[in-house]
Design an enzyme around this catalytic site. Structure first.
Site, PDB file in Angstrom:
ATOM      1  N   ASP A  22      55.245   5.804  89.286  1.00 39.07           N
ATOM      2  CA  ASP A  22      54.473   4.929  89.698  1.00 39.07           C
ATOM      3  C   ASP A  22      53.902   4.903  91.430  1.00 39.07           C
ATOM      4  O   ASP A  22      53.820   4.126  92.337  1.00 39.07           O
ATOM      5  CB  ASP A  22      55.776   3.157  90.292  1.00 39.07           C
ATOM      6  CG  ASP A  22      56.734   3.939  91.480  1.00 39.07           C
ATOM      7  OD1 ASP A  22      56.691   4.949  91.761  1.00 39.07           O
ATOM      8  OD2 ASP A  22      57.249   2.975  91.768  1.00 39.07           O
ATOM      9  N   LYS A  51      66.036   3.035 106.629  1.00 35.96           N
ATOM     10  CA  LYS A  51      64.761   2.064 106.150  1.00 35.96           C
ATOM     11  C   LYS A  51      65.043   1.579 107.972  1.00 35.96           C
ATOM     12  O   LYS A  51      65.694   0.609 108.494  1.00 35.96           O
ATOM     13  CB  LYS A  51      64.840   0.870 105.666  1.00 35.96           C
ATOM     14  CG  LYS A  51      64.950   1.227 103.887  1.00 35.96           C
ATOM     15  CD  LYS A  51      64.801   0.023 103.205  1.00 35.96           C
ATOM     16  CE  LYS A  51      64.538   0.851 102.036  1.00 35.96           C
ATOM     17  NZ  LYS A  51      64.379  -0.282 100.398  1.00 35.96           N
ATOM     18  N   ASP A  77      52.822   3.733  96.646  1.00 40.74           N
ATOM     19  CA  ASP A  77      53.602   3.390  95.397  1.00 40.74           C
ATOM     20  C   ASP A  77      53.171   2.356  95.365  1.00 40.74           C
ATOM     21  O   ASP A  77      52.574   1.078  95.901  1.00 40.74           O
ATOM     22  CB  ASP A  77      54.996   3.255  96.986  1.00 40.74           C
ATOM     23  CG  ASP A  77      56.262   3.018  96.188  1.00 40.74           C
ATOM     24  OD1 ASP A  77      55.497   2.220  94.934  1.00 40.74           O
ATOM     25  OD2 ASP A  77      57.273   2.646  96.910  1.00 40.74           O
TER      26      ASP A  77
HETATM   27  P1  GTP Z   1      62.221  -1.801  91.698  1.00 33.92           P
HETATM   28  O1  GTP Z   1      63.363  -2.242  90.845  1.00 33.92           O
HETATM   29  O2  GTP Z   1      61.093  -2.481  91.881  1.00 33.92           O
HETATM   30  O3  GTP Z   1      62.849  -0.839  92.205  1.00 33.92           O
HETATM   31  O4  GTP Z   1      61.926  -0.036  90.722  1.00 33.92           O
HETATM   32  P2  GTP Z   1      62.144   1.029  90.027  1.00 33.92           P
HETATM   33  O5  GTP Z   1      63.482   0.485  89.408  1.00 33.92           O
HETATM   34  O6  GTP Z   1      61.244   1.554  89.329  1.00 33.92           O
HETATM   35  O7  GTP Z   1      62.857   1.458  91.675  1.00 33.92           O
HETATM   36  P3  GTP Z   1      61.757   2.718  92.392  1.00 33.92           P
HETATM   37  O8  GTP Z   1      60.471   2.236  92.931  1.00 33.92           O
HETATM   38  O9  GTP Z   1      62.748   3.212  93.651  1.00 33.92           O
HETATM   39  O10 GTP Z   1      62.363   4.086  91.371  1.00 33.92           O
HETATM   40  C1  GTP Z   1      61.674   5.095  91.737  1.00 33.92           C
HETATM   41  C2  GTP Z   1      60.609   5.732  90.617  1.00 33.92           C
HETATM   42  O11 GTP Z   1      61.597   5.994  90.031  1.00 33.92           O
HETATM   43  C3  GTP Z   1      59.693   4.861  89.485  1.00 33.92           C
HETATM   44  O12 GTP Z   1      59.009   6.080  88.749  1.00 33.92           O
HETATM   45  C4  GTP Z   1      61.177   4.600  88.050  1.00 33.92           C
HETATM   46  O13 GTP Z   1      60.067   4.674  87.127  1.00 33.92           O
HETATM   47  C5  GTP Z   1      62.287   5.892  88.404  1.00 33.92           C
HETATM   48  N1  GTP Z   1      63.976   5.880  88.181  1.00 33.92           N
HETATM   49  C6  GTP Z   1      64.050   4.623  89.116  1.00 33.92           C
HETATM   50  N2  GTP Z   1      64.998   4.341  88.128  1.00 33.92           N
HETATM   51  C7  GTP Z   1      65.454   5.886  87.214  1.00 33.92           C
HETATM   52  C8  GTP Z   1      66.356   5.959  86.578  1.00 33.92           C
HETATM   53  O14 GTP Z   1      67.112   5.570  86.398  1.00 33.92           O
HETATM   54  N3  GTP Z   1      66.489   6.851  84.930  1.00 33.92           N
HETATM   55  C9  GTP Z   1      65.209   6.787  85.552  1.00 33.92           C
HETATM   56  N4  GTP Z   1      64.230   7.637  84.165  1.00 33.92           N
HETATM   57  N5  GTP Z   1      64.187   6.725  86.057  1.00 33.92           N
HETATM   58  C10 GTP Z   1      63.903   6.112  86.767  1.00 33.92           C
END
Ligand code: GTP
Length: 321
Positions: free
Chosen positions: A105, A156, A214
């Site tokens: 993302d 943070k 992001d």
């Molecule tokens: P929020 O719920 O809004 O915080 O978004 P998010 O779930 O995408 O969390 P975050 O932005 O912190 O994640 C950072 C990156 O890691 C993103 O590209 C997510 O798609 C990925 N990511 C987060 N958790 C997982 C997981 O459990 N498995 C995988 N494969 N990717 C993950």
């Protein structure tokens, strides 16, 4: 070179859009965002990408079946969310040498070749790209020596302060994964990196002033579109407004230059749109007003309705007036 792209998050901050569309597949400038991430990787010589997600998995299969060009993609099953480190560890059987990990993302034109050279020159086991921000409150800071060695990750901050944050792009050696337990949720930022630092392993940070955003919040998702329309993303120029294939604008409607309309979207007579992203097949009725908003696919804004600073789900309906 191979890369793991992290795409398995639920994207809760972008709900309700992410209830039906995984965050990495949301359109960015009318293309699934993941397509942009994959072409950035291909442009830096990445030949194979490994992806996994337990969230809305079938949406990814549809995207992958429809795409062409490099890099090759290997999909692995992630039975339940394993966290950022767990997902990388789950891919370990495909990872022989040094590899990249990128968040699915993050919109950036970071020079991955320069990041890799930096990693190799320092003999690092892990190198984390950093980006400067004016307000570090939503992110958490990375403290480093002048030569780049990471000293600590800070939580943070509570006050608005500038600083360098983890940009979500890493170079790793496969050994880093040895201590990650299999099949359980592990965070790369909160567990794996701090653990490596505690053990005195060479973890380095690579400061960069490349374009970086992001896209995880509605504000950032909208701002990234506005940046792209202004020509600030990788020097690429777009028509303004950006109007997708088959989209239509009534001659009496007002569509600002700061608008992206998805394919097949339509803006009716006397309607007006500003600072907004309309996904495919959105319909704005006569005299509707949309400002500062993101409208999911097939959303209908009925005549005379006003939508401001909102995020609307796929197929939402806003009643007239
Ligand atoms: P929020 O719920 O809004 O915080 O978004 P998010 O779930 O995408 O969390 P975050 O932005 O912190 O994640 C950072 C990156 O890691 C993103 O590209 C997510 O798609 C990925 N990511 C987060 N958790 C997982 C997981 O459990 N498995 C995988 N494969 N990717 C993950």
């Amino acid at each position: 070179m191979k890369a793991v792209v992290l795409v398995g998050g639920e994207g809760t901050r972008l709900r309700p859009l992410t209830e039906t569309i995984p965050k990495p597949l949301l359109p960015f400038m009318n293309r699934p965002f993941l397509a942009q991430v994959l072409s950035h990787l291909a442009g830096h010589g990445v030949e194979e990408v490994i992806l996994s997600s337990s969230y809305l998995e079938s949406e990814f299969h549809e995207f992958l079946e429809g795409r062409g060009g490099g890099p090759g993609v290997t999909w692995i099953t992630e039975p339940q969310p394993l966290g950022t480190s767990g997902a990388v560890a789950g891919a370990r059987r495909y990872l022989e040498g040094t590899f990249f990990v990128v968040n699915g993302d993050v919109l950036t034109d970071l020079d991955l070749g320069a990041l890799l050279s930096f990693h190799r020159d320092r003999g690092a086991v892990a190198t984390i790209a950093l980006t400067p921000v004016d307000d570090a409150r939503p992110f958490g800071l990375v403290e480093r020596e002048d030569d780049g060695r990471v000293l600590a990750f800070r939580e943070k901050p509570t006050d608005r302060i500038p600083g360098e944050i983890n940009a979500g792009t890493y170079v790793l050696e496969p050994d880093v994964l040895q201590r990650v337990p299999a099949g359980v949720m592990v965070s790369i930022e909160r567990e794996t990196y701090p653990d490596l630092i505690d053990r005195g392993e060479p973890v380095f940070a690579f400061p960069s002033d490349a374009y970086w955003r992001d896209l995880g919040t509605p504000e950032a998702y909208l701002a990234a579109h506005l940046d792209a329309l202004e020509g600030e993303v990788g020097g690429r120029r777009y028509e303004r407004p950006l109007v997708g294939e088959g989209a239509s604008i009534d001659p009496s409607a007002a569509v600002g230059e700061d608008v992206v309309m998805g394919p097949g979207a339509s803006v009716g007579p006397g309607a007006s749109v500003r600072r907004s992203v309309l996904h495919r097949q959105v319909i704005l009725g006569e005299g509707a007003v949309v400002e500062g908003s993101i409208l999911g696919p097939r959303t209908v804004v009925e005549p005379g309705a006003v939508v401001t600073d909102s995020v609307l789900a796929e197929a939402a309906r806003v009643p007239a007036e």
